[in-house]
Design a protein around this motif. Sequence first.
Motif, PDB file in Angstrom:
ATOM      1  N   MET A   1      17.880  10.928  -6.447  1.00 25.37           N
ATOM      2  CA  MET A   1      16.901  11.967  -6.112  1.00 25.37           C
ATOM      3  C   MET A   1      17.472  12.952  -5.101  1.00 25.37           C
ATOM      4  O   MET A   1      17.201  14.163  -5.165  1.00 25.37           O
ATOM      5  CB  MET A   1      15.612  11.323  -5.598  1.00 25.37           C
ATOM      6  N   GLU A   2      18.269  12.438  -4.169  1.00 24.16           N
ATOM      7  CA  GLU A   2      18.887  13.330  -3.191  1.00 24.16           C
ATOM      8  C   GLU A   2      19.876  14.278  -3.867  1.00 24.16           C
ATOM      9  O   GLU A   2      19.908  15.481  -3.558  1.00 24.16           O
ATOM     10  CB  GLU A   2      19.597  12.525  -2.102  1.00 24.16           C
ATOM     11  N   LEU A   3      20.690  13.769  -4.803  1.00 23.48           N
ATOM     12  CA  LEU A   3      21.636  14.634  -5.495  1.00 23.48           C
ATOM     13  C   LEU A   3      20.912  15.759  -6.233  1.00 23.48           C
ATOM     14  O   LEU A   3      21.356  16.909  -6.232  1.00 23.48           O
ATOM     15  CB  LEU A   3      22.466  13.814  -6.487  1.00 23.48           C
ATOM     16  N   GLN A   4      19.799  15.434  -6.862  1.00 25.00           N
ATOM     17  CA  GLN A   4      19.027  16.460  -7.575  1.00 25.00           C
ATOM     18  C   GLN A   4      18.499  17.511  -6.602  1.00 25.00           C
ATOM     19  O   GLN A   4      18.504  18.712  -6.908  1.00 25.00           O
ATOM     20  CB  GLN A   4      17.885  15.797  -8.334  1.00 25.00           C
TER      21      GLN A   4
ATOM     22  N   ASN B   1      30.416  25.672   0.726  1.00 25.32           N
ATOM     23  CA  ASN B   1      30.663  24.760  -0.375  1.00 25.32           C
ATOM     24  C   ASN B   1      29.961  23.438  -0.087  1.00 25.32           C
ATOM     25  O   ASN B   1      29.654  23.122   1.074  1.00 25.32           O
ATOM     26  CB  ASN B   1      32.163  24.526  -0.566  1.00 25.32           C
ATOM     27  N   LEU B   2      29.742  22.657  -1.147  1.00 23.22           N
ATOM     28  CA  LEU B   2      29.058  21.368  -1.046  1.00 23.22           C
ATOM     29  C   LEU B   2      29.853  20.323  -1.809  1.00 23.22           C
ATOM     30  O   LEU B   2      30.269  20.566  -2.954  1.00 23.22           O
ATOM     31  CB  LEU B   2      27.650  21.479  -1.627  1.00 23.22           C
ATOM     32  N   VAL B   3      30.081  19.180  -1.184  1.00 19.41           N
ATOM     33  CA  VAL B   3      30.675  18.030  -1.863  1.00 19.41           C
ATOM     34  C   VAL B   3      29.862  16.791  -1.501  1.00 19.41           C
ATOM     35  O   VAL B   3      29.276  16.710  -0.417  1.00 19.41           O
ATOM     36  CB  VAL B   3      32.160  17.807  -1.491  1.00 19.41           C
TER      37      VAL B   3
ATOM     38  N   ALA C   1      26.989  12.744 -11.985  1.00 22.66           N
ATOM     39  CA  ALA C   1      26.907  14.181 -12.241  1.00 22.66           C
ATOM     40  C   ALA C   1      26.113  14.457 -13.513  1.00 22.66           C
ATOM     41  O   ALA C   1      25.273  15.365 -13.552  1.00 22.66           O
ATOM     42  CB  ALA C   1      28.314  14.762 -12.347  1.00 22.66           C
ATOM     43  N   ARG C   2      26.377  13.658 -14.540  1.00 24.53           N
ATOM     44  CA  ARG C   2      25.705  13.881 -15.827  1.00 24.53           C
ATOM     45  C   ARG C   2      24.206  13.606 -15.727  1.00 24.53           C
ATOM     46  O   ARG C   2      23.373  14.400 -16.176  1.00 24.53           O
ATOM     47  CB  ARG C   2      26.357  12.986 -16.882  1.00 24.53           C
TER      48      ARG C   2
ATOM     49  N   GLU D   1      26.369  20.163 -10.271  1.00 23.21           N
ATOM     50  CA  GLU D   1      27.433  21.139 -10.508  1.00 23.21           C
ATOM     51  C   GLU D   1      28.431  21.211  -9.364  1.00 23.21           C
ATOM     52  O   GLU D   1      29.393  21.980  -9.434  1.00 23.21           O
ATOM     53  CB  GLU D   1      26.815  22.523 -10.742  1.00 23.21           C
ATOM     54  N   PHE D   2      28.226  20.441  -8.318  1.00 27.54           N
ATOM     55  CA  PHE D   2      29.177  20.406  -7.201  1.00 27.54           C
ATOM     56  C   PHE D   2      30.036  19.142  -7.314  1.00 27.54           C
ATOM     57  O   PHE D   2      29.655  18.184  -8.000  1.00 27.54           O
ATOM     58  CB  PHE D   2      28.448  20.454  -5.850  1.00 27.54           C
TER      59      PHE D   2
END
Length: 228
Positions: free
Chosen positions: A94-97, A112-114, A128-129, A134-135
Amino acid sequence: MMSLQAQLDAFKADFEAGKPPYQVPPEVIAVMHRATAELVASGAAQRALKAGDRAPAFTLPDADGTLVSSAQLLERGPLVVSFYRGVWCPYCNMELQALQAALPDYRAAGANLVALSPQTAANSRKSARQNGVEFPILSDLRNEVAAAFGLRFELPEYLVDLYKQLKNDLPGFNADPSWTLPMPARYVIAPSGEIVYAEVNPDYTRRPEPSDLLPALRSIATRTPSPL
């Protein structure tokens, strides 16, 4: 739009209430609460790097095996770094989203974000999928960069036993037998290498809002001297 923390709280309430499809016995919840309370009480989060510290440099592979250098990213502007536990953690997904939704705002601020996790590249690709990311998701194998930031901790034996019962195979996810994880954390690093924002969460169900980073990113822009 529901905030990230509201989403996390709603998921936690359903999970701990045993609502379908989450049919988790109360004793399992009690073990998870115990482990979180002990990590909070340990003071580990207070010993992690914080605003004003210098961020350790790192070079890590992304999901496709390409090496990503923090130094090279910082040459382009500020860097947002998010440490998370792995694709198996619903709170982290949920955090990644939420970070993906905030990505245009970060880029507009010149950043930038990683994201870093101890999982293998294959699991980063899955992250990622599944989350439409997209980062870059970088593999911090053995949590070595997390350790440099003061975030790595070893799971207590009773929690390892529980994870094994739940088929939560961290050694398999991470290609590492150590049973260590990073505390979830988010940093904003200025091009100078100085940390200007830090949020470390020993309670993995608590995460800052992605928008909380924007004032720090904008402050970097105002501190950057104009060319003569």
